[in-house]
Design a protein around this motif. Structure first.
Motif, PDB file in Angstrom:
ATOM      1  N   GLN A  54       0.836  -1.203   0.000  1.00 18.84           N
ATOM      2  CA  GLN A  54       0.000   0.000   0.000  1.00 18.84           C
ATOM      3  C   GLN A  54       0.871   1.253   0.000  1.00 18.84           C
ATOM      4  OE1 GLN A  54      -3.492  -1.811   2.835  1.00 18.84           O
ATOM      5  NE2 GLN A  54      -3.437   0.391   2.635  1.00 18.84           N
ATOM      6  N   THR A 103      -0.167   2.503   7.531  1.00 18.80           N
ATOM      7  CA  THR A 103      -1.313   1.616   7.361  1.00 18.80           C
ATOM      8  C   THR A 103      -1.524   0.861   8.673  1.00 18.80           C
ATOM      9  OG1 THR A 103      -0.041  -0.294   6.551  1.00 18.80           O
ATOM     10  CG2 THR A 103      -0.784   1.318   4.921  1.00 18.80           C
ATOM     11  N   ASP A 142      -4.080   4.926   6.368  1.00 19.62           N
ATOM     12  CA  ASP A 142      -5.017   4.085   5.626  1.00 19.62           C
ATOM     13  C   ASP A 142      -5.270   2.795   6.398  1.00 19.62           C
ATOM     14  OD1 ASP A 142      -5.256   5.846   3.563  1.00 19.62           O
ATOM     15  OD2 ASP A 142      -4.116   4.678   2.103  1.00 19.62           O
ATOM     16  N   GLU A 146      -7.029  -1.620   1.807  1.00 22.62           N
ATOM     17  CA  GLU A 146      -7.381  -0.249   1.445  1.00 22.62           C
ATOM     18  C   GLU A 146      -8.893  -0.047   1.408  1.00 22.62           C
ATOM     19  OE1 GLU A 146      -4.394   1.281  -1.780  1.00 22.62           O
ATOM     20  OE2 GLU A 146      -4.531  -0.898  -1.915  1.00 22.62           O
TER      21      GLU A 146
END
Length: 234
Positions: A54, A103, A142, A146
């Motif tokens: 990501q 993340t 995030d 996702e």
């Protein structure tokens, strides 16, 4: 005649402080700069790999959408003794703007959405603002996988800068003597990948955490940052 070869541990230059440890447990940070190993569980390794993928997609997105963007920007400061790489730097009308990208799992994402940024994330961004020439910065978080995103904008905060600098200095002091500080016990111990360096068994760890679930670092944390969640990167 001396034999040429690898430098001994005693003559090798000390490792510089990584910005990602700015808001971590003091003992964990010292173990890191001294080169202690980590025990990473398979689930954690999978999460790290997913987060890395990501991360690359986010950086590519920045490069495609912003004309004046740089990723993996080196950061080194001799006075602070820190060295690392910033996720991204954007040139804006106001001046250079630093981005830190993270993340997290869905449960932690919900905590961040409702309670604000995690201390270690916020401290890392504030370290960049303290040692770099930036007008401001953004923490982009995030969820994994996702789908959800929250962004926190940051101005340089002198209280946080003073706290971070004191913590960095303490880590470097222990690093110089090659000694570990006392444990900073909290709920974070249960997810730590070096907890075996502090407790003999998981039961001993959990009992200690039950008695002391809240993290109380020395010096005490500054006031919690007042931030407004946003969808805008800058």
């Amino acid at each position: 005649m001396p034999v040429e070869g690898r430098k001994s541990q005693k003559t090798r230059k000390p490792r510089r402080f990584p910005p990602s440890l700015a808001g971590s447990c003091l003992r964990y940070a010292v173990m890191d700069v001294l080169g202690f190993g980590r025990l990473i569980e398979p689930d954690s390794l999978s999460a790290m790999q997913a987060g890395s993928a990501q991360h690359k997609r986010f950086q590519n997105q920045l490069l495609n959408e912003y004309a004046m963007a740089a990723v993996e920007v080196p950061l080194k400061d001799e006075a602070w003794g820190v060295s690392g790489r910033m996720d991204a730097v954007l040139e804006t009308e106001r001046g250079p703007w630093v981005l830190e990208y993270k993340t997290v799992a869905p449960e932690k994402f919900h905590t961040i959405q409702t309670g604000g940024p995690l201390i270690n994330h916020w401290a890392q961004l504030q370290l960049y603002l303290a040692v770099g020439d930036f007008v401001g910065g953004s923490l982009v978080v995030d969820s994994r996988p996702e789908g959800q995103r929250v962004v926190f904008h940051a101005d340089p905060d002198m209280d946080w800068h003073a706290w971070i600098r004191a913590r960095v200095a303490r880590v470097q002091s222990y690093q110089a003597t090659r000694k570990l500080p006392e444990r900073e016990i909290s709920l974070a111990c249960q997810a730590c990948d070096r907890w075996q360096r502090c407790f003999r068994t998981a039961e001993e760890r959990d009992a200690a955490v039950a008695l002391h679930p809240e993290w109380e670092p020395d010096p005490a944390l500054p006031a919690k940052p007042r931030v407004v969640a946003s969808r805008d990167i800058v």
